[in-house]
Enzyme design. Structure first.
Site, short mmCIF file in Angstrom:
data_model
loop_
_atom_site.label_atom_id
_atom_site.label_comp_id
_atom_site.label_asym_id
_atom_site.label_seq_id
_atom_site.Cartn_x
_atom_site.Cartn_y
_atom_site.Cartn_z
N ASN A 10 0.81 -1.22 0.00
CA ASN A 10 0.00 0.00 0.00
C ASN A 10 0.85 1.27 0.00
O ASN A 10 0.33 2.37 0.14
CB ASN A 10 -0.96 0.00 1.19
CG ASN A 10 -0.25 0.00 2.52
OD1 ASN A 10 0.94 -0.27 2.60
ND2 ASN A 10 -0.97 0.30 3.58
N CYS A 11 2.16 1.15 -0.20
CA CYS A 11 3.08 2.29 -0.22
C CYS A 11 3.12 2.89 -1.63
O CYS A 11 3.42 2.19 -2.60
CB CYS A 11 4.47 1.83 0.21
SG CYS A 11 5.77 3.03 -0.06
N ASP A 12 2.84 4.18 -1.74
CA ASP A 12 2.84 4.85 -3.05
C ASP A 12 4.21 4.78 -3.72
O ASP A 12 4.29 4.58 -4.93
CB ASP A 12 2.43 6.31 -2.91
CG ASP A 12 0.95 6.46 -2.61
OD1 ASP A 12 0.17 5.53 -2.92
OD2 ASP A 12 0.56 7.53 -2.09
#
Length: 119
Positions: A10-12
């Site tokens: 979920n890390c951009d």
């Protein structure tokens, strides 16, 4: 050469790095280290190649700022390993490991172009 990208799904920044690798045809594997925690030995190996525990940790993260003061000053490798196993999101992302054993952190277009010879 095998490339493994370690990070959080979920890390951009990890998403941008994965898209970049796909766009430039760099075959890679992604491992979410929250779902598949790294061994203490692997964390020490990364630490040695990245310049120490302080270089590995994102001290500007919300997680770091919310830690109790006594947790922010680990005094030994054992304490660092415990902290990073408990809070894997503290590791600056992504960690990129290539088949030649080189380990780097973070993502930038120019940095990846240089790293993967895509100038």
């Amino acid at each position: 050469m095998t490339t493994t990208l370690y990070g959080l799904k979920n890390c951009d920044t990890c998403r941008k790095a994965r898209k970049w690798l796909d766009r430039f045809g760099v075959e890679h594997e992604f491992i979410d280290y929250r779902d598949d925690p790294r061994s203490p030995e692997e964390l020490v190996e990364w630490k040695d190649k990245l310049g120490g525990w302080d270089a590995m940790v994102n001290r500007s993260s919300t997680t770091w700022r919310q830690l109790p003061a006594h947790r922010k000053t680990p005094g030994s490798d054992a304490e660092w390993k415990l902290l990073l196993r408990e809070y894997p999101q503290l590791v600056r992302r992504p960690v990129v490991v290539t088949g030649d054993g080189e380990v780097t952190q973070g993502f930038s277009d120019n940095g990846f172009k240089k790293r993967f010879g895509k100038d």
